[in-house]
Design an enzyme around this catalytic site. Structure first.
Site, PDB file in Angstrom:
ATOM      1  CG  HIS A 189      -5.240   3.905   0.734  1.00  0.00           C
ATOM      2  ND1 HIS A 189      -4.865   2.597   0.478  1.00  0.00           N
ATOM      3  CD2 HIS A 189      -6.456   4.054   0.156  1.00  0.00           C
ATOM      4  CE1 HIS A 189      -5.821   1.995  -0.219  1.00  0.00           C
ATOM      5  NE2 HIS A 189      -6.794   2.851  -0.433  1.00  0.00           N
ATOM      6  CG  ASP A 214      -2.301   0.562   0.912  1.00  0.00           C
ATOM      7  OD1 ASP A 214      -2.371   1.802   0.738  1.00  0.00           O
ATOM      8  OD2 ASP A 214      -3.287  -0.182   0.845  1.00  0.00           O
ATOM      9  CB  SER A 245      -9.319   0.685  -0.445  1.00  0.00           C
ATOM     10  OG  SER A 245      -8.626   0.944  -1.622  1.00  0.00           O
TER      11      SER A 245
END
Length: 554
Positions: A303, A85, A472
């Site tokens: 994220h 990621d 996600s």
């Protein structure tokens, strides 16, 4: 590309279309005002909802808590989950005790103690950083990179001659396709940004009028409902603000939208932007492995930190949230910028994770083009051969990926499908027609399951927590369930874990859900069974019960 913020395009577009006609906005708001209360407008997904049970809690979670009741007092084994990621805040209060540590490496001595090719990789590795300590934060989309590469080839000094060569016919046709797609996306993004600015202006103007009318810097929905005025401008501002509130648009939402559009225009679609010099690798050599640095947090860890919390946030510290897996270590592999990930980096990230002991790899990223797909396929096949579960987010474009391109994929270049891969769409807490997130990609052949991915509260850097939506979020829910199964049933293979998750999904009989229709802004209702292989939602409780029967037979 990250799989959260592309949902802004859909949301802002639909809202702009509704607000474009002021009389429609006023009519809608006035018609619904009697139904809007602060509680309704501020209501969110129930706390911890993705861990709750559809039957016991009437919320479409994955029954994590019920699974742990079933597993009470049983021994478990620590499972390593690699998160490929943007980076992870490894000192977050809810994650610091759950971060993988390479015990063979001595911190800070500048040596490759374990001879794995990576110096001081204590908690993982960063494939989008340079040896000088700099890090890539933004990057272009793959579409932009292909456009630049082919443009320079076919529109350069020798381009006219190349266009006519028979052996370049296929490449020139590709260039024409790429050029058209790039120019279309750039134009659409510019138009969407213009619409967004008009929408933002309407919000800011309405806010200013109401602050002045109410004589308050901060006002509530209750204040608006009590407001009675004969001033048409004030009533219009009230209608707009009620309409915005009903659609959950706030000052923070607009700030995030501004950030999204600026990043896309300044970096993602900018043909003159290329941050690869920071990395300093030989980019054309896809077999090159030993580049990057050991900074696994990087400069944009929001994220990855959110994803990691869903998988394994500490379940016993009475802080923040509870992740899915209780006995897990998160290996941090930084390879995804704010923009499209590069095939070379993803391939190397998979190799690194597998070679350093990961049993599950979470991949919450994706894109429409994959020029070095063979390199990624080889890494995916390597993971399959080593018995590692790969979990991938299906994407947030609201499209059928049986029919449209989406990479990486469980289908290799030779059209063979790997059997260790789980493709995940996003579901919501509602058991109604809104069960599938309105942004989620789907596909009866391409998407295996759905999992919670709407309004998921999880960790973000600097000891924060935030709700995000996207596939996600759905992928790490599924990665967490995979880790849970391997933790309590360590003899399971990757193929068995995948099969158990697919066979144990929670199904809502005869339910029809909303998906994008043929006309923009319109939806259609289709059976949930038409949107994925299983037609169901991941369920940890049913999965552990099935794993128990399989484990007993082994």
């Amino acid at each position: 590309m990250f799989m959260i913020k592309s949902t802004y395009i859909l949301a802002f577009g639909l809202l702009f279309n509704q607000l474009a006609k002021p009389e429609v906005a006023v009519a809608n708001s006035q018609r619904k005002t009697d139904k809007i209360t602060p509680a309704d407008t501020l209501s969110k997904a129930p706390a911890n909802w993705f861990n709750l049970d559809p039957r016991d809690n009437q919320v479409m979670g994955v029954s994590t808590e019920k699974a742990y009741e079933y597993l009470k007092n049983r021994p478990s084994k620590t499972v390593i989950v690699a998160v490929i990621d943007s980076g992870i805040d490894i000192v977050h209060e809810d994650l610091k005790d759950k971060i993988w540590r390479n015990e063979k490496e001595i911190p800070g001595n500048g040596k490759d103690d374990d001879n794995n090719g990576y110096i001081d990789d204590i908690n993982g590795w960063n494939f989008i950083g340079g040896k000088d300590g700099r890090n890539v934060e933004h990057d272009t989309q793959e579409l932009t990179r292909l456009y630049v590469q082919l443009r320079d080839k076919f529109e350069g000094p020798a381009g006219a001659k190349l266009q006519k060569k028979r052996k370049e016919k296929k490449n020139f046709a590709l260039y024409q396709e790429i050029k058209a797609a790039y120019e279309k996306e750039l134009k659409e993004t510019q138009e969407q940004y213009s619409q967004f600015q008009q929408l933002q202006g309407a919000y800011q103007n309405a806010t200013a009028i109401l602050k002045n009318q109410l004589n308050k810097e901060d006002f509530t929905l209750e204040d608006l409902e009590k407001l009675n005025s004969t001033n048409q401008q004030v009533n219009q501002a009230k209608a707009i603000m009620l309409f915005m509130a009903e659609n959950n648009f706030t000052k923070e939402t607009f700030a995030e939208g501004e950030d999204y559009f600026m990043n896309k225009l300044k970096y993602n679609l900018n043909p003159n932007f290329n941050p690869r010099d920071i990395v300093g690798d030989n980019y054309d050599n896809v077999k090159e492995r030993n580049y990057g640095n050991s900074d696994v947090t990087g400069s944009y860890a929001d994220h990855g930190t959110h994803v990691a919390g869903i998988i394994g946030a500490n379940r016993t510290n009475n802080l923040g949230i509870k992740g899915i897996a209780d006995n897990v270590k998160i290996m941090v592999v930084r390879a995804v910028p704010n923009g499209d990930e590069r095939d070379k980096d993803i391939a190397n990230a998979i190799y690194y994770a597998v070679d350093n002991g990961a049993q599950v790899i979470n991949m919450s990223f994706g894109k429409e083009y994959s020029p070095q797909k063979e390199a990624v396929d080889a890494a995916v096949k390597y993971a399959a051969d080593k018995g590692v579960v790969l979990v991938h987010a299906a994407g947030n474009d609201g499209k059928n990926i049986d029919q449209e391109k989406n990479y990486p994929s469980k289908i290799l270049a030779n059209n063979k499908e790997v059997n260790n891969w789980i493709e995940v769409g996003a579901s919501s807490f509602s058991g109604s027609g809104k069960l599938v997130g309105d942004f989620s990609n789907y596909g009866k052949k391409s998407v295996d399951v759905f999992a919670p991915g709407v309004d998921i509260n999880s960790t973000i850097p600097k000891q924060g927590y935030k709700e995000n939506s996207g596939t996600s979020m759905a992928a790490p829910v599924t990665s967490g369930v995979s880790a849970l199964l391997l933790s309590y049933y360590p003899n399971l293979t990757a193929v068995q874990v995948r099969d158990i998750i697919l066979q144990s999904t929670y199904k809502v009989n005869d339910l029809k859900v909303n998906v994008p229709g043929a006309q923009e802004g319109k939806t259609q209702q289709v059976p949930l069974t038409d949107l994925s292989v299983t037609g169901g939602i991941v369920n940890a409780y049913e999965a552990v019960k099935l794993a128990e029967t399989i484990s007993t037979k082994q």
